[in-house]
Design a protein around this motif. Structure first.
Motif, PDB file in Angstrom:
ATOM      1  N   ALA A  78       0.829  -1.208   0.000  1.00 25.87           N
ATOM      2  CA  ALA A  78       0.000   0.000   0.000  1.00 25.87           C
ATOM      3  C   ALA A  78       0.863   1.258   0.000  1.00 25.87           C
ATOM      4  O   ALA A  78       0.507   2.274  -0.608  1.00 25.87           O
ATOM      5  CB  ALA A  78      -0.929  -0.005   1.206  1.00 25.87           C
ATOM      6  N   ARG A  83      -3.230  -1.395  -4.129  1.00 23.42           N
ATOM      7  CA  ARG A  83      -4.268  -1.796  -3.181  1.00 23.42           C
ATOM      8  C   ARG A  83      -3.887  -3.155  -2.597  1.00 23.42           C
ATOM      9  O   ARG A  83      -3.573  -4.090  -3.344  1.00 23.42           O
ATOM     10  CB  ARG A  83      -5.632  -1.862  -3.868  1.00 23.42           C
ATOM     11  CG  ARG A  83      -6.201  -0.487  -4.172  1.00 23.42           C
ATOM     12  CD  ARG A  83      -7.653  -0.522  -4.587  1.00 23.42           C
ATOM     13  NE  ARG A  83      -8.243   0.812  -4.486  1.00 23.42           N
ATOM     14  CZ  ARG A  83      -9.529   1.084  -4.664  1.00 23.42           C
ATOM     15  NH1 ARG A  83     -10.377   0.095  -4.958  1.00 23.42           N
ATOM     16  NH2 ARG A  83      -9.989   2.320  -4.537  1.00 23.42           N
ATOM     17  N   ASN A 109      -0.511   4.837   0.693  1.00 22.30           N
ATOM     18  CA  ASN A 109      -0.758   5.557  -0.560  1.00 22.30           C
ATOM     19  C   ASN A 109      -1.847   4.857  -1.371  1.00 22.30           C
ATOM     20  O   ASN A 109      -2.783   5.485  -1.852  1.00 22.30           O
ATOM     21  CB  ASN A 109       0.539   5.677  -1.362  1.00 22.30           C
ATOM     22  CG  ASN A 109       1.521   6.633  -0.701  1.00 22.30           C
ATOM     23  OD1 ASN A 109       1.114   7.596  -0.050  1.00 22.30           O
ATOM     24  ND2 ASN A 109       2.816   6.376  -0.848  1.00 22.30           N
ATOM     25  N   GLY A 110      -1.705   3.544  -1.537  1.00 17.34           N
ATOM     26  CA  GLY A 110      -2.794   2.762  -2.104  1.00 17.34           C
ATOM     27  C   GLY A 110      -3.715   2.305  -0.987  1.00 17.34           C
ATOM     28  O   GLY A 110      -3.371   2.376   0.195  1.00 17.34           O
ATOM     29  N   GLY A 111      -4.898   1.822  -1.332  1.00 17.00           N
ATOM     30  CA  GLY A 111      -5.838   1.385  -0.306  1.00 17.00           C
ATOM     31  C   GLY A 111      -5.347   0.138   0.417  1.00 17.00           C
ATOM     32  O   GLY A 111      -4.799  -0.774  -0.199  1.00 17.00           O
ATOM     33  N   ASP A 160     -11.834   2.358  -1.075  1.00 19.47           N
ATOM     34  CA  ASP A 160     -12.039   3.759  -1.467  1.00 19.47           C
ATOM     35  C   ASP A 160     -11.804   4.687  -0.282  1.00 19.47           C
ATOM     36  O   ASP A 160     -11.152   5.729  -0.404  1.00 19.47           O
ATOM     37  CB  ASP A 160     -13.457   3.955  -2.004  1.00 19.47           C
ATOM     38  CG  ASP A 160     -13.696   3.224  -3.313  1.00 19.47           C
ATOM     39  OD1 ASP A 160     -12.713   2.976  -4.041  1.00 19.47           O
ATOM     40  OD2 ASP A 160     -14.863   2.896  -3.609  1.00 19.47           O
ATOM     41  N   SER A 162     -10.012   4.057   2.376  1.00 22.51           N
ATOM     42  CA  SER A 162      -8.591   4.009   2.720  1.00 22.51           C
ATOM     43  C   SER A 162      -7.777   4.948   1.840  1.00 22.51           C
ATOM     44  O   SER A 162      -6.922   5.698   2.329  1.00 22.51           O
ATOM     45  CB  SER A 162      -8.073   2.569   2.582  1.00 22.51           C
ATOM     46  OG  SER A 162      -6.675   2.509   2.770  1.00 22.51           O
ATOM     47  N   GLU A 163      -8.044   4.920   0.550  1.00 27.59           N
ATOM     48  CA  GLU A 163      -7.282   5.786  -0.358  1.00 27.59           C
ATOM     49  C   GLU A 163      -7.639   7.256  -0.184  1.00 27.59           C
ATOM     50  O   GLU A 163      -6.785   8.137  -0.311  1.00 27.59           O
ATOM     51  CB  GLU A 163      -7.512   5.347  -1.801  1.00 27.59           C
ATOM     52  CG  GLU A 163      -6.798   4.047  -2.131  1.00 27.59           C
ATOM     53  CD  GLU A 163      -6.873   3.681  -3.598  1.00 27.59           C
ATOM     54  OE1 GLU A 163      -7.618   4.348  -4.351  1.00 27.59           O
ATOM     55  OE2 GLU A 163      -6.197   2.717  -3.992  1.00 27.59           O
ATOM     56  N   LYS A 166      -5.903   7.978   3.198  1.00 28.37           N
ATOM     57  CA  LYS A 166      -4.545   7.445   3.342  1.00 28.37           C
ATOM     58  C   LYS A 166      -4.366   6.711   4.670  1.00 28.37           C
ATOM     59  O   LYS A 166      -3.340   6.836   5.348  1.00 28.37           O
ATOM     60  CB  LYS A 166      -3.500   8.569   3.220  1.00 28.37           C
ATOM     61  CG  LYS A 166      -3.614   9.404   1.956  1.00 28.37           C
ATOM     62  CD  LYS A 166      -3.409   8.562   0.705  1.00 28.37           C
ATOM     63  CE  LYS A 166      -3.451   9.402  -0.558  1.00 28.37           C
ATOM     64  NZ  LYS A 166      -3.360   8.574  -1.790  1.00 28.37           N
TER      65      LYS A 166
END
Length: 632
Positions: A78, A83, A109-111, A160, A162-163, A166
């Motif tokens: 992540a 993801r 940074n990614g979910g 979604d 999470s992203e 962050k």
């Protein structure tokens, strides 16, 4: 259904899925690139399904050596913009917690989504801790699905969320939610196709020490940023579509707030009995939607809080009532309306409601009473080691070795561990005296060897040894402890469904992988006495234990034989019984407790369909009444 439809299914398709299968579809729809786990029930099926579908779904998947490693694999993926998904049973969060807590600070940074499957009533666990406490401890969002559709939808939504902020997000399921079945409608799939040689998409880690290296100077700011993010997310929870009201009341006297599987019981009781109660289901339960809850409870004289395990929603509801100077009375675990332990059912919820509503007539012949009556008529069958299980032979052998050396059982301590072999607690083996957690048998051996003069024999499985047995073994050697570590190497992670571990030459996606030698690891840890034996050879087992019991050092005995349930394992012909040779000593039954051997009308009976042909019983019988089967 063909599980490949979890990958190939189109938006609008409907399938009848297990809760854990719905989680896999949510992962696929979210476009996850990396997934990692250590298997643990009730989350095990997620890994079993992902293992078979990973390549087709463009996902890198692994069975990590433990949950901490799985958490770190997901966190770094992540951090690299991908993801990622990690999942485990609730106690796995204890193992992963060190890295998990810091991931909340550093963010992603990614979910990144963490599914933790709780086990109210301890169906397959050593405690029933509540994962929601971890969400509050780390201060990260928590989603609580109550049905299979919500499992899929919440897993997908969590990426979604999470992203957007962050942050890692927890999806908390329970045994019932993990293992229920329901119709799930599929949605759109986020593209995660690979552009390189690997079947999964690769990310890129952009250096940013202020975000990813939490030295004190940076960590202070990280904590402030985390609190600010959660304040923003709190606005979302107050408006979330996952927090839903259902109105059935006319007089607005009673309301219910419920979550997860407990919501299902509350809803069923209300609808079945036509109760005058409105319900607020909290699916997005943390940050706690104080405004939403206060707005709901203000209209009622009394509110029931229906949740499993800890009174977390109940306490937060009391805070919401206090902050808003409301007079609503709360009934839940804290006032004794509902139990403070174990999972609920419809009767438990109905009885809690009935303390105030008096809607249940005495002597009601309800469903649960009928079920209990049926259970009384069904013979009880305790869990046992399978016929042909190599662990049985080891327990028999260690008891024989102690007996032949004249060491009474009270002068021996058996430190057990998490796995099928915990069934050694049962008679006639009586080979489990102390157990704490995964890998604890080795550390327990260290402690008992220091604290007592008793002989200490620890038992650990191969997968559990890789999980958390190596560090304490180093500790044992370095501190000159004296105990026997028995590694029950049955070539698989057996109790959770037969997943691979580093001791076999296959990885989580079915590809060839280096086989890690337990013997070499034990030698590298500094152990001088390391023996690999065949547990189905009783003479070898007894001889090796007697040798080890007379030594004053850490001894490692590796019992290497495949689990009888391994797919494709060659099955020997079942054992034959020769009645004329039997003297009626009954030792094959009383000392082995193999489920394939019983007494029928005073004679020994071998269940031909169950017998694995392992031959251990033949070695126990000294009169030739049991002989190897010859097959057809």
């Amino acid at each position: 259904m063909n599980l490949k439809e979890l990958v190939t299914g189109k938006p609008g398709d409907k399938q009848f899925l297990l809760g854990n299968e719905a989680a896999v579809r949510g992962v696929i729809e979210a476009g996850v690139s990396v997934a990692a786990t250590y298997p643990g029930t009730p989350s095990s099926e997620i890994g079993n399904v992902l293992s078979g579908l990973a390549k087709e779904a463009n996902i890198y998947f692994e069975f990590s050596t433990n949950e901490k490693v799985a958490m770190e694999v997901a966190a770094t993926a992540a951090a690299s913009g991908l993801r990622s998904f990690t999942f485990m049973k609730h106690v796995g969060m204890n193992v992963a917690s060190d890295s998990f807590m810091t991931t909340a600070y550093s963010g992603v940074n990614g979910g990144m989504v963490i599914l933790s499957a709780d086990d109210p009533s301890l169906f397959s666990s050593q405690n029933e801790q509540d994962t929601r406490n971890y969400g509050r401890l780390a201060n990260v969002p928590i989603l609580e699905p109550s049905n299979c559709q919500e499992v899929k939808d919440m897993v997908k939504y969590a990426f979604d969320l999470s992203e957007q902020f962050k942050l890692p997000v927890i999806v908390r399921t329970t045994t019932r939610v993990s293992h229920m079945r329901g119709v799930v409608e599929f949605g759109e799939v986020v593209d995660n196709s690979s552009e390189g040689e690997s079947h999964w998409k690769k990310g890129f880690f952009k250096k940013n020490p202020a975000q990813f290296v939490p030295v004190p100077a940076f960590a202070k700011d990280m904590h402030v940023a985390l609190v600010e993010k959660m304040d923003e997310i709190n606005k979302i929870t107050n408006e979330s579509d996952f927090n839903v009201e259902s109105y059935f009341s006319q007089n607005k006297k009673y309301g219910v707030i419920a979550s997860s599987s407990a919501y299902n019981y509350a809803y069923d009781v209300i609808r079945y009995n036509n109760l005058d109660i409105d319900v607020l289901k909290l699916g997005f339960s943390y940050p706690f939607p104080y405004d939403k809850v206060a707005d709901f409870v203000k209209d009622y004289d009394e509110v029931f809080i229906v949740e499993e395990v800890d009174p977390i929603i109940e306490k937060d509801t009391l805070v919401a009532i206090g902050k808003n100077n409301l007079n609503t009375v709360v009934h839940g675990k804290l006032d004794g309306t509902f139990p403070v332990y174990h999972e609920f059912n419809s009767d438990i919820v109905a009885n809690g409601f009935n303390k105030y509503l008096n809607f249940i007539e005495e002597n009601t012949d309800d469903y649960s009473d009928n079920l209990l009556n049926l259970q009384e008529e069904i013979p009880s069958r305790a869990p046992v080691l399978c016929a042909g299980c190599p662990h049985r032979a080891m327990y028999y052998g260690v008891n024989k070795a102690l007996e032949e050396l004249g060491i009474p059982l009270k002068d021996a301590v058996f430190a057990s561990d998490i796995g099928c072999y915990t069934l050694g607690i049962n008679p006639p083996y009586n080979a489990a005296d102390y157990l704490l957690s995964m890998g604890s048998s080795v550390g327990d051996g260290c402690g008992f060897s220091i604290a007592t003069n008793q002989k200490v024999i620890s038992f650990i499985g191969d997968s559990t040894f890789f999980h958390s047995g190596i560090s304490p073994l180093i500790n044992a050697v370095h501190n000159k402890n004296n105990f026997i570590l028995t590694v029950l190497d049955n070539r698989i992670t057996a109790m959770t469904g037969g997943q691979p571990n580093p001791g076999i030459p296959v990885d989580g996606m079915g590809d060839d992988a280096p086989e890690i030698s337990i013997r070499k690891l034990a030698l590298a840890c500094g152990c001088n006495y390391v023996r690999v034996i065949n547990p189905l050879n009783l003479d070898q087992v007894v001889k090796t234990y007697k040798e080890a019991l007379e030594r004053d050092e850490v001894c490692v005995i590796i019992a290497k034989a495949p689990c009888t349930l391994i797919k494709g394992k060659t099955r020997k012909p079942p054992v034959n019984y020769i009645d004329s040779n039997c003297n009626g000593c009954n030792k094959c039954v009383s000392e082995l407790a193999c489920p394939a051997i019983s007494k029928d009308g005073g004679k020994i009976a071998i269940d031909q369909s169950m017998c694995d042909g392992c031959g251990v019983c033949i070695q126990v019988c000294k009169y030739g009444a049991l002989e190897a089967g010859r097959g057809e």
